[in-house]
Design an enzyme around this catalytic site. Structure first.
Site, short mmCIF file in Angstrom:
data_model
loop_
_atom_site.label_atom_id
_atom_site.label_comp_id
_atom_site.label_asym_id
_atom_site.label_seq_id
_atom_site.Cartn_x
_atom_site.Cartn_y
_atom_site.Cartn_z
N VAL A 11 31.52 44.11 32.44
CA VAL A 11 32.84 43.54 32.14
C VAL A 11 32.71 42.30 31.25
O VAL A 11 33.45 42.14 30.27
CB VAL A 11 33.56 43.19 33.47
CG1 VAL A 11 34.83 42.39 33.21
CG2 VAL A 11 33.88 44.45 34.24
N THR A 86 30.72 41.83 42.10
CA THR A 86 31.21 41.68 43.48
C THR A 86 30.87 42.98 44.23
O THR A 86 31.76 43.77 44.51
CB THR A 86 32.73 41.45 43.53
OG1 THR A 86 33.39 42.49 42.78
CG2 THR A 86 33.12 40.12 42.95
N GLU A 155 34.68 52.74 31.92
CA GLU A 155 33.38 52.87 31.27
C GLU A 155 33.45 53.99 30.25
O GLU A 155 34.12 54.99 30.47
CB GLU A 155 32.29 53.16 32.31
CG GLU A 155 32.05 51.98 33.21
CD GLU A 155 30.90 52.20 34.18
OE1 GLU A 155 30.09 53.12 33.96
OE2 GLU A 155 30.82 51.44 35.15
N LYS A 207 45.14 44.78 41.03
CA LYS A 207 43.90 45.47 40.65
C LYS A 207 43.49 46.50 41.72
O LYS A 207 43.19 47.66 41.42
CB LYS A 207 42.79 44.44 40.43
CG LYS A 207 41.41 45.00 40.34
CD LYS A 207 41.19 45.78 39.07
CE LYS A 207 39.90 46.55 39.16
NZ LYS A 207 39.22 46.72 37.93
N CYS A 263 33.64 51.39 40.48
CA CYS A 263 34.90 50.75 40.88
C CYS A 263 35.61 51.43 42.04
O CYS A 263 35.84 50.82 43.07
CB CYS A 263 35.84 50.68 39.68
SG CYS A 263 35.28 49.48 38.48
C1 UDX Z 1 38.00 52.94 36.72
C2 UDX Z 1 39.45 52.63 36.28
O1 UDX Z 1 39.94 53.69 35.46
C3 UDX Z 1 39.51 51.32 35.55
O2 UDX Z 1 40.85 51.01 35.21
C4 UDX Z 1 38.94 50.27 36.48
O3 UDX Z 1 39.02 49.00 35.95
C5 UDX Z 1 37.52 50.61 36.84
O4 UDX Z 1 37.49 51.87 37.49
P1 UDX Z 1 35.81 53.97 35.63
O5 UDX Z 1 35.16 53.78 36.96
O6 UDX Z 1 35.06 53.57 34.42
O7 UDX Z 1 37.20 53.17 35.58
O8 UDX Z 1 36.11 55.52 35.49
P2 UDX Z 1 37.36 56.52 35.42
O9 UDX Z 1 37.41 57.13 34.08
O10 UDX Z 1 38.58 55.89 35.93
O11 UDX Z 1 36.86 57.66 36.42
C6 UDX Z 1 36.50 57.37 37.76
C7 UDX Z 1 36.05 58.61 38.50
O12 UDX Z 1 37.13 59.49 38.73
C8 UDX Z 1 35.00 59.45 37.77
O13 UDX Z 1 34.05 59.87 38.72
C9 UDX Z 1 35.78 60.62 37.20
O14 UDX Z 1 35.00 61.76 37.02
C10 UDX Z 1 36.83 60.80 38.28
N1 UDX Z 1 38.06 61.43 37.80
C11 UDX Z 1 38.88 60.76 36.94
C12 UDX Z 1 38.41 62.69 38.26
O15 UDX Z 1 37.68 63.32 39.04
N2 UDX Z 1 39.59 63.23 37.84
C13 UDX Z 1 40.43 62.59 36.99
O16 UDX Z 1 41.50 63.14 36.67
C14 UDX Z 1 40.06 61.32 36.52
#
Ligand code: UDX
Length: 436
Positions: A11, A86, A155, A207, A263
């Protein structure tokens, strides 16, 4: 504006580089000497598309620099961002705030001017109050406003998310804090990105509520997918059919092996802990966490079923394509691949794997898995090919070659990247998610 970013992890680094790109003067600070030395040479500690070029360009323009000294880095900074980790505290799931509080204390002790201190790390409700108390306790004579400004970066898409956010949330308790934050985000104001000013505690909760809601949306569609398999319906059409309703929205309705990453798993647990502390249970989020945890192992059983059941699976070989929790990252944290690989190994199935970016992170976490040089290497001699992560490189595999190299033409596609009719036509026994 001069900005200090304390913590040059995911971040902090993305935010620092983007602020510099807006024209601010940014110093990124980190205790890790090795990391800072490498950053000065343009070597990134993480894989994020476009980050290396952004860092290099802004460092060259003299707007972005790196230091291990907090006192040095915050000199003259109008805004000091806290962007340290964190992690989940071992045992109780509470966010571990040791690093955040340590930075607050050091900032209070080193500050030589008025400044706004901004928490960007994801922190439970009330952390801003404690940061403010710690800074006051150091006896600093300077005016300090403590502000909350959570990040919503995905990410793999973090730079785009930073520069074109759906919204910016700022929790401030005074005009000084609001005025400085308005300046910090002025370049985005001009892009008409909406900025929500609210109280600090509200901002902190936004958040967690956002991430818990998204985790719920994913888990909901995953359970609908299970039902689709039983009743002979198609989850992708269900998602489309409900997503066209503006109140529901089409995004985050992709059924798959369960959410992972740095996250959602951590933040849902931390929200539950806060809810428990305040005696205000969140049963929906509790269920989401349980359902998602058991789903990951259930995906292992799905692969075993495709191999003909427990008996038949023993001694066979599975090829896992993709290990990271999602594409375009090297992050293995809470990746479904970990539980799936373990379930297979426990069932006596040997596992070979390939991931375009995640092999280095994955190797120590999966010591019994054979890491391969390419997707086709992993497929060679496999009894089943499993798509675990939807990397673009796996979307157009040469199916004839897959059939030649594999021992049997069996595919379990946990991300629904192929069409069942195409796979059947190509002669595969094909299993996907929620397409009964
Ligand atoms: C997430 C939030 O989107 C972001 O706003 C926050 O600040 C941090 O956490 P990130 O962890 O990078 O971001 O990934 P994201 O693209 O949101 O996907 C999270 C997980 O959900 C992945 O394992 C992804 O495969 C899964 N996912 C996401 C699904 O299984 N189906 C979906 O429709 C979307």
């Amino acid at each position: 504006m001069k900005i200090a970013m304390v913590g040059s992890g995911y971040v902090g680094l993305v935010s620092g580089a983007c602020f510099a790109d807006f024209g601010h003067e940014v110093v990124c600070i980190d205790k890790d000497e090795d990391k800072i030395a490498r950053l000065r040479q343009g070597i990134m500690p993480i894989y994020e598309p476009g980050l290396d070029a952004l860092v290099e360009a802004n460092a060259r323009a003299g707007r972005l620099s790196f230091t291990t000294s907090l006192a040095e880095g915050i000199k003259g900074a109008d805004a000091i961002f806290i962007a340290v980790g964190t992690p989940s505290r071992r045992g109780d799931g509470h966010a571990d705030l040791t690093f955040v509080y340590a930075v607050a204390r050091e900032v209070g002790q080193s500050l030589a001017h008025d400044a706004v201190v901004v928490t960007k790390s994801t922190v439970p409700v009330g952390t801003g109050d404690e940061v403010e108390r710690i800074i006051r306790e150091t006896g600093t004579p300077h005016r300090v406003s403590v502000v909350s400004n959570p990040e919503f970066l995905r990410e793999g898409a973090a730079i785009g998310d930073f520069k074109r956010p759906d919204r910016i949330v700022i929790g401030a308790e005074d005009d000084y804090g609001r005025a400085v934050m308005r300046e910090v985000y002025r370049p985005l104001f001009l892009n008409e990105s909406p900025i929500l000013f609210t109280s600090r505690r509200t901002s902190e909760l936004i958040k967690y509520a956002a991430n818990a809601f998204l985790a719920t949306k994913i888990t909901f569609i995953n359970e609908i997918a299970d039902l689709c398999e039983k009743v002979g319906a198609n989850v992708q059409d269900v998602a489309r059919g409900i997503g066209m309703d503006g109140r529901i929205g089409p995004k985050f309705l992709h059924a798959g092996p369960g959410y992972g990453g740095s996250c959602f798993p951590k933040d849902t647990l931390a929200l539950l802990k806060t809810a428990e502390d305040y005696g205000s249970p969140m049963r929906i989020v509790e269920a989401v966490v349980k359902v998602n945890d058991s789903r990951k192992r259930a995906m292992g059983r799905k692969v075993i079923d495709a191999l003909g059941g427990a008996e038949a699976a023993r001694g066979k070989r599975a090829a896992l394509l993709g290990l990271t929790f999602k594409p375009n990252t090297d992050d293995m944290r809470d990746s479904p691949a970990l539980a799936i690989a373990q379930a297979l190994l426990d069932a006596g199935v040997s596992v070979a794997a390939y991931d375009p970016e995640g092999m280095e992170q994955a190797r120590p976490l999966l010591p019994e898995v054979t890491m391969c040089e390419s997707a086709y290497d992993a497929i060679t001699g496999a009894d089943v090919v499993v798509i675990v992560t939807e990397w673009d490189a796996f979307r157009a595999l040469d199916l004839n070659r897959v059939k030649q190299l594999a021992k049997a033409p069996v595919m379990v596609d946990l991300r629904n990247i192929y069409k069942p009719e195409d796979m059947r036509a190509a002669g595969f026994a094909y299993v996907s998610v929620g397409r009964g």
